[in-house]
Write a protein that holds these residues in place. Structure first.
Motif, PDB file in Angstrom:
ATOM      1  N   MET A  57       0.818  -1.207   0.000  1.00  0.00           N
ATOM      2  CA  MET A  57       0.000   0.000   0.000  1.00  0.00           C
ATOM      3  C   MET A  57       0.856   1.262   0.000  1.00  0.00           C
ATOM      4  N   ASP A  58       2.102   1.156   0.436  1.00  0.00           N
ATOM      5  CA  ASP A  58       3.003   2.323   0.377  1.00  0.00           C
ATOM      6  C   ASP A  58       3.224   2.771  -1.060  1.00  0.00           C
ATOM      7  N   GLY A  59       3.163   1.822  -1.998  1.00  0.00           N
ATOM      8  CA  GLY A  59       3.390   2.149  -3.400  1.00  0.00           C
ATOM      9  C   GLY A  59       2.130   2.515  -4.169  1.00  0.00           C
ATOM     10  N   ILE A  60       0.977   2.480  -3.492  1.00  0.00           N
ATOM     11  CA  ILE A  60      -0.300   2.813  -4.124  1.00  0.00           C
ATOM     12  C   ILE A  60      -0.581   4.301  -3.948  1.00  0.00           C
ATOM     13  N   ASP A  61      -0.990   4.948  -5.030  1.00  0.00           N
ATOM     14  CA  ASP A  61      -1.257   6.390  -4.972  1.00  0.00           C
ATOM     15  C   ASP A  61      -2.698   6.727  -4.621  1.00  0.00           C
ATOM     16  N   ALA A  62      -3.639   5.812  -4.953  1.00  0.00           N
ATOM     17  CA  ALA A  62      -5.053   6.053  -4.631  1.00  0.00           C
ATOM     18  C   ALA A  62      -5.808   4.743  -4.701  1.00  0.00           C
ATOM     19  N   VAL A  63      -6.942   4.709  -3.988  1.00  0.00           N
ATOM     20  CA  VAL A  63      -7.828   3.538  -4.003  1.00  0.00           C
ATOM     21  C   VAL A  63      -9.098   3.930  -4.753  1.00  0.00           C
ATOM     22  N   ALA A  64      -9.395   3.202  -5.832  1.00  0.00           N
ATOM     23  CA  ALA A  64     -10.604   3.451  -6.622  1.00  0.00           C
ATOM     24  C   ALA A  64     -11.597   2.326  -6.362  1.00  0.00           C
ATOM     25  N   VAL A  65     -12.870   2.667  -6.218  1.00  0.00           N
ATOM     26  CA  VAL A  65     -13.871   1.641  -5.904  1.00  0.00           C
ATOM     27  C   VAL A  65     -15.170   1.908  -6.648  1.00  0.00           C
ATOM     28  N   THR A  66     -15.806   0.841  -7.113  1.00  0.00           N
ATOM     29  CA  THR A  66     -17.137   0.944  -7.714  1.00  0.00           C
ATOM     30  C   THR A  66     -18.145   1.272  -6.630  1.00  0.00           C
ATOM     31  N   TYR A  67     -18.899   2.375  -6.815  1.00  0.00           N
ATOM     32  CA  TYR A  67     -19.895   2.755  -5.817  1.00  0.00           C
ATOM     33  C   TYR A  67     -21.314   2.761  -6.394  1.00  0.00           C
ATOM     34  N   ALA A  68     -21.443   2.630  -7.725  1.00  0.00           N
ATOM     35  CA  ALA A  68     -22.752   2.611  -8.378  1.00  0.00           C
ATOM     36  C   ALA A  68     -22.556   2.295  -9.857  1.00  0.00           C
ATOM     37  N   PRO A  69     -23.573   1.761 -10.513  1.00  0.00           N
ATOM     38  CA  PRO A  69     -24.756   1.099  -9.980  1.00  0.00           C
ATOM     39  C   PRO A  69     -24.475  -0.381  -9.759  1.00  0.00           C
ATOM     40  N   GLY A  70     -25.430  -1.109  -9.184  1.00  0.00           N
ATOM     41  CA  GLY A  70     -25.236  -2.537  -8.944  1.00  0.00           C
ATOM     42  C   GLY A  70     -26.125  -3.035  -7.822  1.00  0.00           C
ATOM     43  N   LEU A  71     -25.862  -4.248  -7.364  1.00  0.00           N
ATOM     44  CA  LEU A  71     -26.599  -4.804  -6.226  1.00  0.00           C
ATOM     45  C   LEU A  71     -26.144  -4.067  -4.969  1.00  0.00           C
ATOM     46  N   ILE A  72     -27.068  -3.465  -4.261  1.00  0.00           N
ATOM     47  CA  ILE A  72     -26.686  -2.560  -3.174  1.00  0.00           C
ATOM     48  C   ILE A  72     -25.866  -3.252  -2.088  1.00  0.00           C
ATOM     49  N   GLY A  73     -26.251  -4.462  -1.700  1.00  0.00           N
ATOM     50  CA  GLY A  73     -25.495  -5.168  -0.671  1.00  0.00           C
ATOM     51  C   GLY A  73     -24.093  -5.503  -1.116  1.00  0.00           C
ATOM     52  N   ALA A  74     -23.971  -5.907  -2.365  1.00  0.00           N
ATOM     53  CA  ALA A  74     -22.663  -6.240  -2.924  1.00  0.00           C
ATOM     54  C   ALA A  74     -21.776  -4.999  -3.013  1.00  0.00           C
ATOM     55  N   LEU A  75     -22.345  -3.906  -3.494  1.00  0.00           N
ATOM     56  CA  LEU A  75     -21.584  -2.656  -3.600  1.00  0.00           C
ATOM     57  C   LEU A  75     -21.074  -2.189  -2.242  1.00  0.00           C
ATOM     58  N   LEU A  76     -21.920  -2.323  -1.226  1.00  0.00           N
ATOM     59  CA  LEU A  76     -21.551  -1.840   0.102  1.00  0.00           C
ATOM     60  C   LEU A  76     -20.328  -2.552   0.664  1.00  0.00           C
ATOM     61  N   VAL A  77     -20.168  -3.830   0.327  1.00  0.00           N
ATOM     62  CA  VAL A  77     -18.986  -4.554   0.800  1.00  0.00           C
ATOM     63  C   VAL A  77     -17.721  -3.908   0.253  1.00  0.00           C
ATOM     64  N   GLY A  78     -17.696  -3.661  -1.055  1.00  0.00           N
ATOM     65  CA  GLY A  78     -16.520  -3.054  -1.673  1.00  0.00           C
ATOM     66  C   GLY A  78     -16.282  -1.630  -1.214  1.00  0.00           C
ATOM     67  N   VAL A  79     -17.361  -0.850  -1.140  1.00  0.00           N
ATOM     68  CA  VAL A  79     -17.239   0.551  -0.732  1.00  0.00           C
ATOM     69  C   VAL A  79     -16.711   0.659   0.695  1.00  0.00           C
TER      70      VAL A  79
END
Length: 336
Positions: A70-92
């Motif tokens: 994670m020291d070498g990562i510049d940013a974290v990108a995540v899918t927040y929409a659209p999709g199955l709400i419960g599934a999205l919430l896990v990733g978010v």
């Protein structure tokens, strides 16, 4: 710049590390597809549970394969929409916790924008271009004016193309996902054996409608069953697939011709369909247009496409904080 992407909008738990929006350093996917096949479709509760079980290990493996911490990562990108709400919430929620714990910027990514970005990692596509996005939940014709500026020109009024293929496949008794099974069995059938009505849509000349087509193939099967007649499933599958692809390509060709586009892009899960790819190539050859298609491994849901789009969203100044939420529906043009 290295972006860690996280995707969990449906039944794939995915993480990837992508450099400068184009170079994939890792792309890890854990899927619960085999479990959903038992029910003929994705069961949201099962998908959410599998995401919760898999996400930590998937992210760890993506970092390991990229030879990065994670020291070498510049940013974290995540899918927040659209999709199955419960599934999205896990990733978010996982992405929010990870970004907060490691003091990294958090970048929200729209799932359909991610699908379009699959062409940035598969080939040298650069906006502006016209994109046909086709998946289980979406059928859009999108003017991609820049990496972060989108205009929907045509959209489905009811079922998405992928949804219609899946439901028709299930009615034919084919294995889930029905669209994939139809694509496979269609090679054995006569695509001109059955004729289905061409859907008519009032209002926008570029919008789609697949509900009537789906109903037509279901009625064809039921009528034959009531009469005790046998139907060739390969012929029916090939004919139905042809009707769906003809609708998609017809509207795409109309928009490109009317608006003067010479660069065509196709994205989304259905972009892996052999008939669609072949007809798109014929269309572009007729007009002398450029055609960009994602590699098959990037057609379905994956995190490399989310990391790629996340890079361009990051450059555009898009950020989220710990209040980021997930949304089951959201238009591609919208920003937080």
């Amino acid at each position: 710049m290295k972006i860690l992407g996280i995707e969990s909008s449906c039944d794939e738990t995915a993480a990837a590390v992508v450099e400068d929006g184009r170079k994939v350093l890792s792309n890890v996917i854990a899927t619960s597809l085999e479990e959903h096949k038992l029910y003929g479709g994705v069961v949201p509760e099962i998908a959410s549970r599998r995401h919760a079980e898999s996400i930590s290990g998937v992210v760890e493996e993506a970092l390991r394969q990229a030879d990065c911490t994670m020291d070498g990562i510049d940013a974290v990108a995540v899918t927040y929409a659209p999709g199955l709400i419960g599934a999205l919430l896990v990733g978010v929620n996982f992405a929010k916790g990870l970004a907060l714990a490691t003091d990294k910027p958090l970048v929200p990514v729209h799932h359909i924008r991610g699908h379009i970005a699959s062409n940035y990692i598969s080939n040298d596509a650069e906006p502006p271009f016209l994109c046909l996005v086709v998946s289980g939940g979406h059928s859009h014709i999108v003017a991609v004016n820049s990496y972060t500026d989108f205009e929907v020109i045509g959209r489905t009024r009811d079922d998405a193309a992928g949804e219609a293929l899946d439901k028709a496949g299930r009615t034919m008794g084919l294995e889930y996902p029905g669209g994939v099974s139809i694509d496979k069995i269609s090679t054995e059938g006569d695509e001109n054996a059955f004729t289905f009505p061409k859907p008519k849509v009032t209002g926008s000349p570029y919008d789609f409608s697949f509900s009537g087509l789906k109903t037509s193939v279901i009625n064809t099967l039921h009528n034959a069953e009531q009469k005790g007649e046998e139907i060739s499933i390969p012929d029916l599958a090939a004919s139905f697939q042809k009707s769906v692809v003809d609708c998609l390509i017809g509207n795409l060709e109309a928009v490109a011709s009317d608006r003067g586009y010479g660069k065509i892009v196709i994205a989304g899960g259905v972009s892996a369909n052999r008939k669609l790819r072949a007809e798109a190539q014929k269309m572009c050859a007729r007009h002398g247009w450029q055609l960009f298609l994602p590699e098959l491994k990037y057609c379905g849901d994956n995190a490399a496409m989310i990391a790629s789009q996340g890079y361009y969203e990051y450059l555009a100044g898009r950020r989220a904080d710990e209040s980021l939420n997930a949304y089951a529906t959201m238009q591609i043009e919208e920003n937080l």
